[in-house]
Design an enzyme around this catalytic site. Structure first.
Site, short mmCIF file in Angstrom:
data_model
loop_
_atom_site.label_atom_id
_atom_site.label_comp_id
_atom_site.label_asym_id
_atom_site.label_seq_id
_atom_site.Cartn_x
_atom_site.Cartn_y
_atom_site.Cartn_z
N ASP A 121 -12.37 10.21 -5.83
CA ASP A 121 -12.38 10.61 -7.09
C ASP A 121 -13.65 9.72 -7.94
OD1 ASP A 121 -10.75 12.62 -6.91
OD2 ASP A 121 -9.06 11.28 -7.62
N GLU B 195 -14.48 13.94 -5.29
CA GLU B 195 -14.45 14.91 -6.44
C GLU B 195 -15.28 14.33 -7.66
OE1 GLU B 195 -11.16 16.18 -9.75
OE2 GLU B 195 -10.52 15.40 -7.93
N HIS C 276 -4.93 11.83 0.10
CA HIS C 276 -5.41 11.91 -1.24
C HIS C 276 -5.12 10.43 -1.86
CE1 HIS C 276 -3.44 12.71 -5.44
NE2 HIS C 276 -4.40 13.68 -5.39
N GLU D 246 -10.16 10.98 0.52
CA GLU D 246 -10.71 11.54 -0.79
C GLU D 246 -11.14 10.41 -1.93
OE1 GLU D 246 -9.10 14.35 -4.57
OE2 GLU D 246 -7.77 12.69 -3.73
N HIS E 137 -9.38 7.72 -10.09
CA HIS E 137 -8.71 9.22 -10.27
C HIS E 137 -8.90 9.61 -11.81
CE1 HIS E 137 -5.50 12.11 -11.38
NE2 HIS E 137 -6.18 12.97 -10.19
#
Length: 364
Positions: free
Chosen positions: A58, A175, A29, A56, A71
């Site tokens: 973002d 993401e 994460h 991950e 993020h």
């Protein structure tokens, strides 16, 4: 676009209990964010060598249409933007906020990145005074060493480069952040992200990549419009939020933005609808396990079984080992992992502590 569902005979009513431990994945994460400032190349490298299956990213867009890794779609929680560009803010609900979309990549590259801090009172009437209150006090110290914001391309090239040099195959898990905001600024972030993924060789459902987004309207567009246009077929994850978080905004008839209503996702039959455009879901932990659970009585919510019946993968967020982050029904971090991997039966977890989750699975 949607991959074929896993055999229903395996799934119905099993809540994932048929999956062996080596089928479970660990998703880093924001990288190894429990140890290094989130979404830095250093955090990605650490997560890679801790054994992450996926890392991950973002993704947000700059003023000059470059893709960077953050993020938040603002810069003020993890950088020194407030000091370097004191007048380049927008006022949102009475507070000053510095949006990435208002800065060029060259400007963003001048910023110093740190561990996330608590934004002090920066209302329009007040001056910013204190940037020393860490969000997670036990993590990497604020304003130490030298970190910068990475581009999406830099993150991909780092992971692909490590895959070549180590002969591993660690995946990426981008993401798409706030497509509604980017769209309101005339930017198609979803198309830009997918185009870059294709350019770096991610074009098949079998590739080590998941594309995630909180916005169901955008996920449908990604699955049914953009990917066919680009002649790619990637796994799509529907992230799940509570409406009150204002994670996704939609314009009403008067042109004003209001929160998208996520309530329908928790009703019977909703997962079958999600499965029409997505391959999995990313729920918040309490959406799967009732907070009223105790160590001797884990109450699994209906969402898990519904997702399984629909053939969806399940990757909950976020698993943290910091003080105060273990729910009352678990004795410690490992016990929390045991609840979700083994009792609930999820396929993978998002965690800030890659090494701890990998070690847990290896013991299985």
């Amino acid at each position: 676009m949607k991959k074929q569902l896993i055999t229903a005979a395996i799934l119905v009513g099993m809540a994932g209990s048929v999956f062996a431990a080596n089928d479970k994945i660990v998703i880093a994460h924001r990288g190894a964010s429990g140890y290094l400032p989130e979404h830095t190349l250093e955090a990605y490298s650490a997560a890679y060598f801790m054994g992450a299956d996926y890392i991950e990213q973002d993704v947000v867009m700059t003023k000059d249409n470059k893709l960077v890794i953050l993020h938040d779609h603002t810069l003020d929680r993890t950088t020194d933007v407030m000091a370097k560009f004191p007048s380049r803010y927008r006022v949102v609900d009475g507070d000053k906020r510095w949006f990435a979309i208002d800065f060029t990549l060259a400007e963003i590259k001048t910023l110093r990145v740190t561990e996330g801090f608590k934004i002090p009172d920066n209302s329009e009437k007040n001056q910013i005074k204190d940037l020393t209150q860490a969000g997670f006090p036990q993590r990497f110290p604020l304003w130490k060493s030298n970190f910068e914001i990475a581009t999406f391309a830099e993150a991909i090239e780092l992971i692909q480069g490590l895959n070549k040099s180590t002969q591993r195959n660690v995946g990426i898990y981008p993401e798409i952040k706030a497509p509604w905001l980017h769209r309101s600024e005339g930017k198609d972030i979803s198309k830009a992200v997918l185009t870059m993924l294709k350019a770096y060789g991610y074009d098949s459902i079998d590739d080590q990549v998941y594309v995630q987004c909180f916005d169901p309207i955008e996920n449908k567009r990604i699955a049914n419009v953009l990917m066919p246009e680009l002649k790619i077929d990637l796994k799509v994850i529907q992230l799940m939020a509570e409406t009150s978080w204002n994670e996704t905004m939609v314009q009403n008839k008067q042109g004003k933005f209001e929160p998208y209503n996520y309530d329908w996702m928790f009703k019977p039959g909703a997962m079958a609808e999600v499965a029409k455009y997505a391959d999995g879901i990313g729920p918040w932990k309490p959406m799967l396990v009732d907070d009223k659970s105790t160590y001797d009585n884990i109450i699994v919510k209906p969402l898990m079984k519904e997702a399984r019946i629909a053939g969806l993968e399940v990757h909950p967020y976020t698993f943290r080992a910091d003080n105060g982050r273990t729910p009352a029904y678990a004795k410690d971090f490992d016990d929390m992992l045991d609840v979700f991997y083994n009792k609930v039966g999820v396929d993978g977890v998002f965690t800030d502590f890659t090494d701890k989750a990998v070690k847990f699975l290896n013991k299985q």
